[in-house]
Design a protein around this motif. Structure first.
Motif, PDB file in Angstrom:
ATOM      1  N   TRP A 181       5.178  10.955  -5.391  1.00 17.44           N
ATOM      2  CA  TRP A 181       6.416  10.183  -5.447  1.00 17.44           C
ATOM      3  C   TRP A 181       7.378  10.773  -6.477  1.00 17.44           C
ATOM      4  CZ3 TRP A 181       8.258   6.980  -2.006  1.00 17.44           C
ATOM      5  CH2 TRP A 181       7.387   6.315  -1.137  1.00 17.44           C
ATOM      6  N   VAL A 205      12.688   4.115   2.191  1.00 21.31           N
ATOM      7  CA  VAL A 205      11.401   3.706   2.764  1.00 21.31           C
ATOM      8  C   VAL A 205      11.622   2.524   3.696  1.00 21.31           C
ATOM      9  CG1 VAL A 205      10.156   4.471   0.704  1.00 21.31           C
ATOM     10  CG2 VAL A 205      10.855   2.071   0.904  1.00 21.31           C
ATOM     11  N   VAL A 210       6.070  -0.552   3.785  1.00 23.28           N
ATOM     12  CA  VAL A 210       5.443   0.008   2.582  1.00 23.28           C
ATOM     13  C   VAL A 210       4.718  -1.061   1.770  1.00 23.28           C
ATOM     14  CG1 VAL A 210       6.931   2.031   2.306  1.00 23.28           C
ATOM     15  CG2 VAL A 210       7.622  -0.156   1.296  1.00 23.28           C
ATOM     16  N   ASN A 214       0.632  -0.852   1.659  1.00 25.55           N
ATOM     17  CA  ASN A 214       0.746  -0.258   0.334  1.00 25.55           C
ATOM     18  C   ASN A 214      -0.478   0.562  -0.050  1.00 25.55           C
ATOM     19  OD1 ASN A 214      -1.005  -1.888  -1.812  1.00 25.55           O
ATOM     20  ND2 ASN A 214      -0.193  -3.401  -0.375  1.00 25.55           N
ATOM     21  N   TYR A 242       9.251   2.574  -4.599  1.00 25.72           N
ATOM     22  CA  TYR A 242       9.811   2.295  -3.283  1.00 25.72           C
ATOM     23  C   TYR A 242      11.293   1.918  -3.319  1.00 25.72           C
ATOM     24  CZ  TYR A 242       4.823   1.778  -1.971  1.00 25.72           C
ATOM     25  OH  TYR A 242       3.478   1.962  -1.765  1.00 25.72           O
TER      26      TYR A 242
END
Length: 437
Positions: A181, A205, A210, A214, A242
């Motif tokens: 990320w 996203v 998400v 998760n 996110y």
């Protein structure tokens, strides 16, 4: 192609609501009808999507293949809109023969009371449950209180789509499989810019998926305490990755305002083509193939957290269910038997839909005849799948509290600690309200 493996954590049993969905004149859950085998008299079957598929998406996934396989069956899809919600249809006495939906929306089906235990019917029609990836059948039984309310018909995970044209336009290297990320955020900052009066966004996203899928496998509701889990360090880490970090650039905030305080989504990627990277479900290419064909794109793996190296999203199986309203359950089971057969699963796999069978032949067919078979489809298998988080009958009500702060967080109108604390309070209130019903 290597065979994918899905590892599930224990899943809380979803308690089916006691509400009856059988309207006046509808058959009971125990009734079956042997009168119309395949090739016999015409049979009309109505399908409903818990995920809100368009008619075009239904036809691409199921309708076209079913009409070809069963020419004597009238396959009718009930489009989902504001006037055609499941509860409204049931209240109005509209018959629904098949309900299909992901593991994330399946509670709607049982709470309204449409469930029908297909265990005996599956045995009667020689449906081989051992041919499935075992954990998918385990999941089906877990969300059916030990019974069999649905069979998995395809699977899904999250990947990162990217617009190759935009990366070429700005001379920035394209994303790669295995990015974290942090790396993806750095790349997104380079792509978020205003050029020629057009605002480009680096990374978006799918805001609900998400959370449901998760990577930390966190449930919405703690199965022991029946309280919301959101006010925790793990959820904080995810909300930062996110929502808040991708939206730090003012241009991103301006785009949210331009969209009437909505987060950028599919249209930004597919229609406006101002979105560089989009973390979404792997079936986007198959259900919206016409839209995807209009841009030069590819995929890489979903970015991972450095705390969870190599861990992608949870699996997101979709279950197809015969309802207790179905008049001709034998005819319906023949349809469902076909959808889980090697014949159909191979056909679907060739179009890049993730299969549910453990057959290596079926799995190796992935993408063989897909319109986009030249894409980086191996990205689908790059990450390990996160264990599926425990599910609760309160998830539907709680999810609204979890998604509510997303826009204000992105715009910087609320700090993350306050947002999670407020969401926790609202989620717990929603749980208590559900308990009182």
């Amino acid at each position: 192609m290597k065979r994918y493996r899905i590892v599930f954590m224990s899943i809380c049993v979803l308690a089916a609501a006691g509400l009856s969905a059988c309207s006046k004149g509808q058959p009971s859950a125990s009734q079956t009808n042997d009168a119309s085998p395949p090739g016999g008299e015409r049979t009309e079957l109505f399908f409903y999507s818990g995920g809100g598929d368009t008619t075009e998406a239904f036809d691409a996934r199921f309708g076209d293949a079913l009409r070809k396989k069963f020419p004597n069956y009238d396959i009718t899809y009930i489009p989902v809109d504001t006037n055609n919600r499941l509860q409204q249809l049931v209240t109005a006495g509209k018959r629904i023969d098949f309900y299909y939906g992901s593991i994330g929306v399946f509670p709607e089906f049982t709470q309204i009371g449409l469930q029908f235990d297909m265990t005996d019917l599956a045995k009667k029609h020689n449906v081989d449950l051992s041919s499935f990836e075992p954990t998918l059948i385990d999941a089906a039984k877990m969300i059916s209180d030990g019974k069999l309310y649905g069979l998995p018909v395809f699977n899904n995970i999250m990947v990162t789509y990217y617009n190759k044209t935009l990366f070429q336009k700005f001379g920035i290297p394209s994303p790669k499989d295995g990015m974290t990320w942090d790396e993806m955020h750095d790349l997104a900052r380079k792509m978020t810019r205003n050029d020629g009066g057009k605002q480009y966004i680096g990374l978006v996203v799918s805001p609900t998926h998400v959370l449901r899928l998760n990577q930390f496998s966190q449930p919405y509701v703690d199965p022991k305490t029946e309280q919301a889990t959101i006010n925790s360090d793990m959820w904080k880490r995810m909300y930062e990755a996110y929502y808040t970090i991708p939206a730090q650039d003012q241009g991103y905030k301006d785009r949210i305002v331009a969209l009437n305080n909505k987060l950028p989504y599919k249209d930004d990627f597919l229609k406006d083509q101002n979105l560089a990277m989009f973390v979404y479900l792997s079936d986007l290419q198959s259900i919206l193939s016409k839209e995807m064909a209009a841009l030069d794109w590819d995929i890489v793996s979903m970015p991972t957290f450095k705390e969870l190296p190599g861990m992608g999203s949870q699996a997101y199986p979709t279950f197809m269910s015969i309802t207790n309203q179905t008049v001709n359950k034998d005819a319906a089971m023949e349809v469902l038997k076909y959808l889980v057969s090697e014949e159909y699963q191979t056909l679907a796999a060739k179009k890049a839909a993730l299969p549910v069978l453990k057959s290596k032949t079926v799995q190796d067919a992935l993408g063989q005849s897909a319109e986009f078979k030249d894409k980086n489809l191996k990205a689908i298998f790059f990450n390990q799948l996160a264990p599926i988080s425990p599910k609760s009958k309160y998830d539907g009500a709680v999810e609204k509290a979890y998604t509510k702060p997303q826009v204000d967080l992105s715009l910087g109108k609320i700090d993350l600690n306050t947002a999670l604390r407020t969401a926790e309070e609202e989620a717990n209130k929603a749980i208590e309200q559900e308990k009182r019903k």
